[in-house]
Design an enzyme around this catalytic site. Structure first.
Site, PDB file in Angstrom:
ATOM      1  N   GLY A  20       6.253  -3.249  -2.345  1.00 15.04           N
ATOM      2  CA  GLY A  20       7.096  -3.275  -1.131  1.00 15.04           C
ATOM      3  C   GLY A  20       9.028  -3.753  -1.503  1.00 15.04           C
ATOM      4  CE  LYS A  40       2.917  -8.204  -8.065  1.00 16.02           C
ATOM      5  NZ  LYS A  40       3.132  -9.252  -7.754  1.00 16.02           N
ATOM      6  CE1 TYR A  96      -8.360  -2.628  -6.280  1.00 15.35           C
ATOM      7  CE2 TYR A  96     -10.171  -2.573  -6.760  1.00 15.35           C
ATOM      8  CZ  TYR A  96      -9.846  -2.145  -5.732  1.00 15.35           C
ATOM      9  OH  TYR A  96      -9.017  -0.802  -4.863  1.00 15.35           O
ATOM     10  CG  ASP A 144       5.504 -13.540  -0.327  1.00 11.68           C
ATOM     11  OD1 ASP A 144       5.771 -14.388   0.371  1.00 11.68           O
ATOM     12  OD2 ASP A 144       5.092 -12.506  -0.718  1.00 11.68           O
ATOM     13  CE  LYS A 146       2.728 -11.904   1.759  1.00 13.36           C
ATOM     14  NZ  LYS A 146       3.541 -10.966   2.045  1.00 13.36           N
ATOM     15  CG  ASP A 167       2.149 -11.170  -4.821  1.00 14.55           C
ATOM     16  OD1 ASP A 167       2.752 -10.116  -5.802  1.00 14.55           O
ATOM     17  OD2 ASP A 167       2.818 -11.058  -3.786  1.00 14.55           O
TER      18      ASP A 167
END
Length: 395
Positions: A20, A40, A96, A144, A146, A167
């Site tokens: 990203g 991340k 995960y 965010d 989505k 996320d």
């Protein structure tokens, strides 16, 4: 970002899942726990912000405290400096979850003209609405939401899957300057203006997902994120029933209210939104909305350490409520609060307790709407519904 050693602490990096604007997301092996995780990594250029590490540690602790069966659990967060690297590398580690996302589900159903039945839409979004409200009640805004950030797992058929929200981010909430194409499709008007600390921004994004599920398209689209964001600010969305004539008028009303440009005209919670959708579809809810699900003991974080960086002291994040009138001060300053980061590796496919913030509006875009107003209950919001759909073609 350099990952020459392909290892950070006890984590061996296995596969780059995506990149990203500000992060990279990897599938990794936890060599101590003998399990796969998602890790991340933050790009080193973010370290130009001298307060970044302190805010990262403070906000990661808050997000790691979220325990909900429909939220992907954060397991670990650290600030590392590999021997061969010049810069610090903050990172977070999460469970995960292998399998498809809601984005791939939509691509294979609604986008193909095969609209899922109302019962399936409710089944998918009911637990996500509970997760959103749970986070909001604990002072965490996602920023965010989505389809690619809603995981469905590998269950077959899809109806057996457990939707999970992922996320949640750190330090830098989604802003116009670093907005990817996939995020621009779901961003709220007030986020485009630079106002990022409003619960109802998450609800607008959830409303965009509703629109897409029922129509197979999005009201605002294009190849340029900036152009799409301008549409969120000023363009009037086409009524969903004009795209899919089988949509009930009551469902159209729910969707249009969900994506109202004025935050105060939207639903006060994800609970209220999905509850209204259930009634519009005449579907009985079998689960209570907005409640945390039972915690799986195996999902409780097992390795959380607040790394102390020499010379760095985690700063407090005071959050004071806006005045009753909802007005904003005029000096250009803002106090950071726990927030979410944009641009996880799942961006690859195109496609009350909440702290308030005394902020200064940045340079606003002409004709844009005000961002924060006092909270309003459902009964007070109902008369605003006609305003939210007044400019749409008659059903």
């Amino acid at each position: 970002m350099s990952t020459h050693s392909r290892r950070i602490s006890k984590y061996e990096l296995l596969e780059l899942l995506g990149r990203g604007p500000v992060t990279e997301t990897w599938k990794a092996a936890d060599t101590q726990q003998n399990r796969n995780v998602a890790i991340k990594l933050f790009h080193p250029d973010l370290h130009a912000d001298p307060d970044f590490v302190a805010r990262f540690l403070t906000e990661a602790q808050l997000i790691a405290s979220l325990h909900h069966a429909n939220i992907v659990q954060m397991l670990d967060f650290q600030v590392s400096q590999p021997p061969e690297a010049e810069n610090l590398t903050p990172y977070v580690v999460m469970n995960y979850i292998e399998g498809q996302t809601l984005a791939s589900f939509i691509m294979n159903t609604s986008r193909m003209g095969r609209f899922p039945p109302g019962t399936e839409v409710i089944r998918l979004l009911l637990p996500i609405s509970a997760a959103i409200d749970y986070a909001h009640q604990r002072g965490v805004i996602h920023h965010d939401i989505k389809p690619s950030n809603i995981l469905l797992g590998k269950a077959a058929p899809a109806s057996a899957s457990t939707p999970m929200l992922t996320d949640f981010g750190l330090v830098q909430p989604l802003k116009a300057a670093n907005c990817s194409l996939s995020s621009a499709l779901y961003i709220s008007p007030e986020q485009v203006q630079g106002y990022v600390d409003n619960n109802r921004s998450d609800l607008y994004s959830l409303g965009m997902i509703l629109y897409e599920l029922f129509t197979g398209t999005l009201p605002f689209d294009g190849d340029d994120p900036n152009d799409i964001m301008m549409q969120h600010l000023s363009a009037v969305p086409t009524a969903p029933s004009l795209i899919n004539p089988n949509i009930l008028p009551a469902v159209t009303a729910v969707i249009m209210r969900s994506i109202a440009k004025d935050p105060t005209a939207r639903y006060p919670s994800a609970n209220a939104m999905i509850g209204s959708l259930s009634r519009a579809l005449n579907i009985s809810q079998t689960e209570k909305l907005g409640q945390p699900y039972p915690i799986d003991a195996m999902n409780i974080p097992t390795y959380i350490m607040n790394a102390q960086i020499p010379g760095m002291t985690p700063s407090s994040s005071p959050a004071s409520a806006l005045p009753p009138g909802g007005s904003l001060p005029s000096s250009p300053s803002a106090t950071p609060v726990p927030s979410a980061i944009s641009g996880s590796g799942r961006d690859a496919s195109p496609a009350s307790m909440t702290p308030q913030l005394q902020v200064t509006p940045p340079d606003t875009i002409a004709g844009a709407l005000p961002f924060v107003q006092p909270a309003m209950d459902h009964a007070k919001l109902t008369p605003l519904l006609p305003n939210a759909v007044a400019q749409t073609p008659a059903l």
